[in-house]
Design a protein around this motif. Structure first.
Motif: not given
Length: 391
Positions: A9-18, A38-43, A102-105, A110-114
């Motif tokens: 979730h942290v790296f998703y947030f950073l990815f969306v911000l970027a 980094m987002y691709a790596g954590i997924i 789409a792999l983790w939602i 998890s969608l609401e979190t996204a």
């Protein structure tokens, strides 16, 4: 597993911000690429950890995948190698992160979190844009004319209102107001129209029947307050004047230069489309032929329907708009019953409306959001099916 989920979730947030804040100009795009890697790596780590993935190829991934294949095939008749490569690379890169997301939602939680993290990231993006605007030394950093920012804020406005209905947390109303303000500060006419239309749809047609009149009343209050601010506050003066000039042109009272130029672009683009309607004239035709011929230099046609039609023909239009048409059809039948379907319908319709004044087929945030809507639609239909099975 919980630790990995939080890290994801942290790296998703950073990815969306970027994606929203740093991927639009060359000097900050390395930040976007760093966050993307980094987002691709954590997924990848997350997928290895859980070992089993229940993955659904949603309508957006399916159709945009074929759209990309068609773009790749169109290399045989493209008109500018550099422009073609840039557009294809952008769409492919975005598609990869749509797929990874789409792999983790995989459920509504998890969608609401996204969605929540998307809104939170764009609150920071909004503050970042305000700081850039205040301290700007050139037009590159100013909000004025930032169409990509206007589109981001308009879509985030709708998602924030949806989250308010889901959670009843007033912070989402505050976020929606912030997004509305940033969108209007850009001076974008399509954002202004999109905000009005989406308010009427998503607030006026709120699915809680017991409070329908309350929702309609809230919609009118919101529109009245917005109208007063739009017509009286200096920060919205540009958007107000540009919208007035556009309306005057439709009334035959003269048009501003931007409206005239866009009309010429649409006419010339449609003429190119009619010359080869099935395949199109090739990616880059508007960039290298149409706009230079009308004295506009190297740019796009400012209309996604005309741009895609002229570049990739009817085939390209069909592949790109399959997700839109599918979600309008599916959500339109159920929008009075569920706020999720109402939000999907509203955002998709506003996307279709704004495409008249923008080129979205290579817009990262538009494609990314379209994927989230398709995931949402699939999960809602799956939820309805499971409820029927239990009965």
């Amino acid at each position: 597993m919980i630790k990995y989920s939080k890290l994801l979730h942290v790296f998703y947030f950073l990815f969306v911000l970027a994606l929203c804040a740093f991927s639009d100009v060359s000097r900050t795009i390395p930040i976007f690429y760093l966050m993307a890697i980094m987002y691709a790596g954590i997924i990848s780590l997350f997928c290895i950890r859980i070992k089993k993935i229940n993955f659904h190829v949603n309508i957006t991934l399916f159709a945009i995948g074929f759209f990309i294949l068609w773009m790749v095939m169109s290399a045989a008749w493209q008109h500018s190698s550099a422009y073609y490569q840039r557009q294809v690379t952008t769409v492919i890169q975005t598609y990869i992160f749509m797929f990874l997301t789409a792999l983790w939602i995989k459920d509504m939680k998890s969608l609401e979190t996204a969605y929540k993290l998307l809104v939170a990231a764009n609150v920071l993006n909004s503050l970042y844009r305000i700081v850039l605007h205040i301290t700007a030394n050139s037009v590159v950093d100013m909000l004025t004319g930032k169409n990509a920012v206007a589109v981001q804020m308009t879509m985030n406005y709708m998602i924030a209102i949806y989250l308010f209905y889901c959670s009843k947390e007033k912070k989402y109303i505050a976020a929606a107001i912030l997004f509305m303000g940033i969108a209007l500060m850009t001076g974008s006419r399509k954002a202004t129209i999109g905000l009005i239309a989406s308010t009427i749809l998503i607030v006026g047609v709120h699915a809680d029947n017991k409070k329908r009149w309350k929702s309609i009343g809230g919609m009118f209050i919101l529109l009245l307050v917005g109208y007063w601010a739009f017509t009286h506050l200096e920060i919205f003066a540009l958007a107000n004047s540009r919208l007035q000039m556009m309306l005057n042109s439709y009334k035959g009272e003269g048009a501003d230069s931007s409206t005239v130029i866009r009309a010429v672009m649409r006419r010339e683009g449609f003429r190119a489309f009619m010359q080869n309607p099935l395949l199109g004239k090739g990616v880059g035709y508007s960039y290298t032929v149409i706009n230079p011929s009308i004295g506009m230099g190297h740019t796009y046609l400012h209309n996604n329907y005309i741009e895609v039609g002229a570049s990739l023909g009817i085939v390209g239009l069909i592949f790109f708009y399959i997700p839109h048409m599918s979600m309008v059809f599916i959500s339109g039948r159920r929008l009075l019953d569920n706020d999720g379907f109402l939000m999907i319908f509203t955002v998709t319709m506003i996307m279709l409306l704004m495409d008249y004044g923008m080129v979205s087929y290579c817009d990262k945030f538009t494609l990314f959001s379209l994927n989230l809507l398709a995931i949402h639609s699939h999960l809602l239909r799956k939820e309805r099916y499971n409820d029927r099975e239990k009965k």
